[in-house]
Structure formats: C-alpha cells, structure tokens
Motif scaffolding. Structure first.
Motif, mmCIF file in Angstrom:
data_model
loop_
_atom_site.group_PDB
_atom_site.id
_atom_site.type_symbol
_atom_site.label_atom_id
_atom_site.label_comp_id
_atom_site.label_asym_id
_atom_site.label_seq_id
_atom_site.Cartn_x
_atom_site.Cartn_y
_atom_site.Cartn_z
ATOM 1 N N LYS A 30 0.710 -1.080 0.085
ATOM 2 C CA LYS A 30 -0.001 -0.141 0.008
ATOM 3 C C LYS A 30 1.086 1.100 -0.033
ATOM 4 N N ASN A 31 2.082 1.123 0.447
ATOM 5 C CA ASN A 31 2.998 2.225 0.401
ATOM 6 C C ASN A 31 3.886 2.289 -0.404
ATOM 7 N N GLN A 32 4.320 1.415 -1.459
ATOM 8 C CA GLN A 32 5.329 1.144 -2.284
ATOM 9 C C GLN A 32 6.570 1.235 -1.511
ATOM 10 N N ALA A 33 6.627 0.518 -0.473
ATOM 11 C CA ALA A 33 7.626 0.286 0.563
ATOM 12 C C ALA A 33 8.685 -0.719 0.352
ATOM 13 N N LEU A 144 2.780 -4.149 16.593
ATOM 14 C CA LEU A 144 2.923 -5.789 17.130
ATOM 15 C C LEU A 144 1.611 -6.468 16.570
ATOM 16 N N VAL A 145 1.948 -7.730 15.872
ATOM 17 C CA VAL A 145 0.674 -8.279 15.152
ATOM 18 C C VAL A 145 0.336 -9.366 15.831
ATOM 19 N N LYS A 146 -0.862 -9.597 15.731
ATOM 20 C CA LYS A 146 -1.693 -10.890 15.972
ATOM 21 C C LYS A 146 -2.399 -11.400 15.034
ATOM 22 N N GLU A 147 -3.205 -12.518 15.221
ATOM 23 C CA GLU A 147 -3.738 -13.363 14.269
ATOM 24 C C GLU A 147 -4.978 -12.630 13.588
ATOM 25 N N HIS A 148 -5.508 -11.644 14.204
ATOM 26 C CA HIS A 148 -6.737 -11.085 13.582
ATOM 27 C C HIS A 148 -6.418 -10.322 12.447
ATOM 28 N N ASP A 149 -7.334 -10.453 11.360
ATOM 29 C CA ASP A 149 -6.965 -10.069 9.860
ATOM 30 C C ASP A 149 -7.331 -8.547 9.891
ATOM 31 N N TRP A 150 -7.002 -7.705 8.883
ATOM 32 C CA TRP A 150 -7.659 -6.415 8.993
ATOM 33 C C TRP A 150 -8.452 -6.436 7.709
ATOM 34 N N PRO A 151 -9.850 -6.607 8.101
ATOM 35 C CA PRO A 151 -10.858 -6.627 6.884
ATOM 36 C C PRO A 151 -11.072 -5.338 6.289
ATOM 37 N N VAL A 152 -11.470 -5.461 5.373
ATOM 38 C CA VAL A 152 -12.211 -4.176 4.545
ATOM 39 C C VAL A 152 -12.973 -3.351 5.231
ATOM 40 N N ALA A 153 -13.173 -2.266 5.335
ATOM 41 C CA ALA A 153 -14.128 -1.324 6.165
ATOM 42 C C ALA A 153 -13.990 -1.628 7.403
ATOM 43 N N GLY A 154 -12.782 -2.056 8.042
ATOM 44 C CA GLY A 154 -12.728 -2.127 9.516
ATOM 45 C C GLY A 154 -12.503 -1.000 10.344
ATOM 46 N N LYS A 155 -12.270 -1.180 11.734
ATOM 47 C CA LYS A 155 -12.136 -0.046 12.352
ATOM 48 C C LYS A 155 -10.863 0.157 13.134
ATOM 49 N N GLU A 178 -3.109 11.090 13.296
ATOM 50 C CA GLU A 178 -2.537 11.142 11.746
ATOM 51 C C GLU A 178 -2.146 9.816 11.193
ATOM 52 N N HIS A 179 -1.451 8.995 12.146
ATOM 53 C CA HIS A 179 -1.255 7.716 11.646
ATOM 54 C C HIS A 179 -2.473 6.744 11.343
ATOM 55 N N ALA A 180 -3.343 6.974 12.089
ATOM 56 C CA ALA A 180 -4.446 6.082 12.006
ATOM 57 C C ALA A 180 -5.276 6.661 10.705
ATOM 58 N N GLN A 181 -5.458 7.823 10.425
ATOM 59 C CA GLN A 181 -6.318 8.429 9.269
ATOM 60 C C GLN A 181 -5.297 7.969 8.075
ATOM 61 N N ASP A 182 -4.156 8.082 8.052
ATOM 62 C CA ASP A 182 -3.490 7.517 6.779
ATOM 63 C C ASP A 182 -3.579 6.069 6.577
ATOM 64 N N LEU A 183 -3.512 5.202 7.617
ATOM 65 C CA LEU A 183 -3.792 3.911 7.145
ATOM 66 C C LEU A 183 -5.457 3.664 7.132
ATOM 67 N N ALA A 184 -6.068 4.496 7.380
ATOM 68 C CA ALA A 184 -7.444 4.157 6.988
ATOM 69 C C ALA A 184 -7.747 4.463 6.022
ATOM 70 N N LYS A 185 -7.246 5.617 5.103
ATOM 71 C CA LYS A 185 -7.315 5.881 3.635
ATOM 72 C C LYS A 185 -6.928 4.623 2.741
ATOM 73 N N LYS A 186 -5.892 4.152 3.351
ATOM 74 C CA LYS A 186 -5.203 2.983 2.468
ATOM 75 C C LYS A 186 -5.899 1.673 2.684
ATOM 76 N N PHE A 187 -6.376 1.583 4.004
ATOM 77 C CA PHE A 187 -7.381 0.369 4.192
ATOM 78 C C PHE A 187 -8.884 0.518 4.181
ATOM 79 N N ASP A 188 -9.090 1.551 3.732
ATOM 80 C CA ASP A 188 -10.882 1.773 3.923
ATOM 81 C C ASP A 188 -11.363 1.569 5.017
ATOM 82 N N ALA A 189 -10.694 2.043 6.425
ATOM 83 C CA ALA A 189 -11.229 1.968 7.584
ATOM 84 C C ALA A 189 -11.756 2.920 8.139
#
Length: 310
Positions: A30-33, A144-155, A178-189
């Motif tokens: 999503k970031n071309q990183a 820190l990542v757990k097993e929970h997926d990042w769904p489309v239109a998540g929170k 600002e971190h949240a809103q940047d991620l929200a745009k990329k993942f439709d959250a």
C-alpha cells in the motif's frame, strides 16, 4: 505523517507461520515500501565451547546463520510475486530487542513490525519480553501483530490522552490520529477515538460526607468529552466515533476494541526503563495482552532511545 517507506519485520524462528511478515508485505504494497526481514539469533553453547578455538566457534556461528538464511529464503518464496522489494538479514546477537532497535536506527527504518502473543504475567515482571523492550525503547513506531485479520471497512481505534492539555500530550494525540487516518485511507477503515477518565476517588466520598460523587463524576466526564470532541473536530472525525468511558485506559481500551471488533489499536507510549517500569508497566504493555488485534505503539516527537546514548 510520513509514509512507511522502509519496514523492518522481525520473524519468529520458532514458527513457520509468520503473521508479522504477511502484515508487513500488506502494508508495503500500500506504501510502495521496501521490507527487510530480520532475524536475530544466539546460542550460548557456541560461545562457551572451550574445546574449540575462536576460529572454530566463528565457523559454527556462520554455519547456524547460513542455515537460518536458507530457512528465511524458503519462507520468502511465497512472496516473490508480491511486487514488494524484500531483503533479508540474519545476525548473531545475544540481546534480540537491542539488535532490532539498533538495526532500525542504523537503517533509518520507518516502522518495526513483529508478531506477538500472550505473555506470562509473572515472568513478564522478571524477564521483560522483547515486545515490551521495543515499545519502551524503539524510537520508531512499533506494530505488534496478532492473528486477527484487517478486514475491508474495519475499525482503527486511537487511544488518546486528554487528561492534560500540555503541548506534548496534544502533539502526541495528533500524531496518533494522523497515523490512523493515513492507514484508514489505505485500508478503507473507520477511525475511532477512545478515552478513559478516572472514577470518583473512594477516599473523597468517605472523608467528605457532603461530597456529591455523581456531580463530580459528571463534571470529569463532560470535561473529557469536550476535549475529545474538540480534538475529533480538528481532524474531521464524527462525534459518533468518539468513545469516552469511565475507567483505566488498560481496561477501557480492550473492552471497546472487542466491542468494535477493531483491527488495530494505536496509542502513544513513553520509554520508562528500570525496576519501576517492570513493576508498573506502560498502558501499552497491559493493553497488548488484553486485545485480540494488532497494536501500533508511537513515541512522542523528539524521543531518544536509551540505546542511542550507549
């Protein structure tokens, strides 16, 4: 906020399923990183084998490193068509958290990503897990990542602190959003804000017979609500997505995260160290063991890692 252009993902040598790596690849796409897959290994027995010369011990270390590099390459095969620039790095170091942070600083990475799991409460007081060290001492954001997926239109849930109106707290609140809103745009959250406010001190109700606990509590709630809503309006967030609840942050945040089925909790963390930190801990350290979703820990601007001073 700046994008995550360079992501350092820490893999788990005891697990063939690497949730952190999958999440890092998803973020990178999503970031071309660029992603660097990092593994720090150490075996004390190789250092203590007195019958071997220093040269022989070094040869054994290099052999173990080569084995781990081959293991990593096998894991990375599944991502060869991802379109993401992926590098790998295996190093020999006796303190994993230190090697991770130093590598992140030297390579000027924008984000550290690592898988996590429930920590044993008693052992955590005596032996601070690598996760906790990273949250306390890494100068860059730690996911820190757990097993929970990042769904489309998540929170995405932002834990903010409005108990103080000083500039440092306000700046950190803004950074979290600002971190949240940047991620929200990329993942439709959706971005939600949560704030816990303290309940009425029991001693006041006991010591002052005429003390009106309800009025006191309502005054505190309204004060926090006004500050949260003001902050939300500055970032275009609806008050419907603002949650002001009585209680400690480490209780309020996990409860709301479960209620919303959040995919990510973002909070600020300060780098307490030493014995008091082991016993008291940061909010982030309590929260990570109580949520079933990812946690992104962010340091205040100007934070300097204690490892930079060594």
């Amino acid at each position: 906020m700046k994008d995550y252009n360079k992501i350092l993902v820490v893999v788990d040598p005891t697990n063939d399923k690497q949730s952190a790596l999958a999440r890092a690849i998803e973020l990178a796409s999503k970031n071309q990183a660029a992603v660097t897959v990092f593994l720090s290994i150490f075996d004390f027995s190789y250092e203590m084998t007195s019958i071997l010369s220093g040269q022989e011990r070094e040869a054994m270390r290099q052999g173990v490193i080569a084995q781990r590099k081959a293991w990593l390459e096998d894991i990375l095969m599944q991502y060869q068509d991802s379109g993401v620039d992926i590098q790998s790095e295996v190093i020999w170091h006796n303190r994993p958290f230190e090697s991770i942070i130093l590598h992140a600083m030297e390579g000027e990475f924008d984000l550290i990503v690592k898988g996590t799991h429930q920590h044993d409460k008693l052992k955590s007081v005596i032996f601070t897990p690598t996760d906790w060290h990273l949250m306390r001492k890494a100068p860059v954001p730690v996911l820190l990542v757990k097993e929970h997926d990042w769904p489309v239109a998540g929170k995405i849930l932002c834990a903010i602190n409005v108990a103080s109106e000083d500039d440092d707290h306000q700046t950190l609140n803004g950074k979290i959003i600002e971190h949240a809103q940047d991620l929200a745009k990329k993942f439709d959250a959706q971005v939600h804000l949560v704030n816990g406010y303290p309940g009425t001190p029991v001693n006041l109700a006991i010591e002052l017979p005429d003390f009106d606990a309800h009025t006191y509590s309502e005054t505190i709630r309204m004060q926090h609500e006004q500050r949260v809503n003001y902050l939300a309006s500055n970032y275009g967030i609806s008050t419907d997505y603002c949650h002001i609840k009585e209680g400690l942050p480490e209780d309020v945040i996990p409860e709301l995260a479960e209620q919303l089925d959040a995919e990510l909790v973002i909070l600020g963390t300060v780098g307490r160290t030493g014995f008091s930190a082991a016993l008291i801990g940061n909010t982030a350290e309590h929260v990570i063991d109580s949520i079933n979703c990812d946690l992104l820990a962010i340091k205040p601007d100007g934070y300097k890692s204690p490892l930079e001073e060594d």
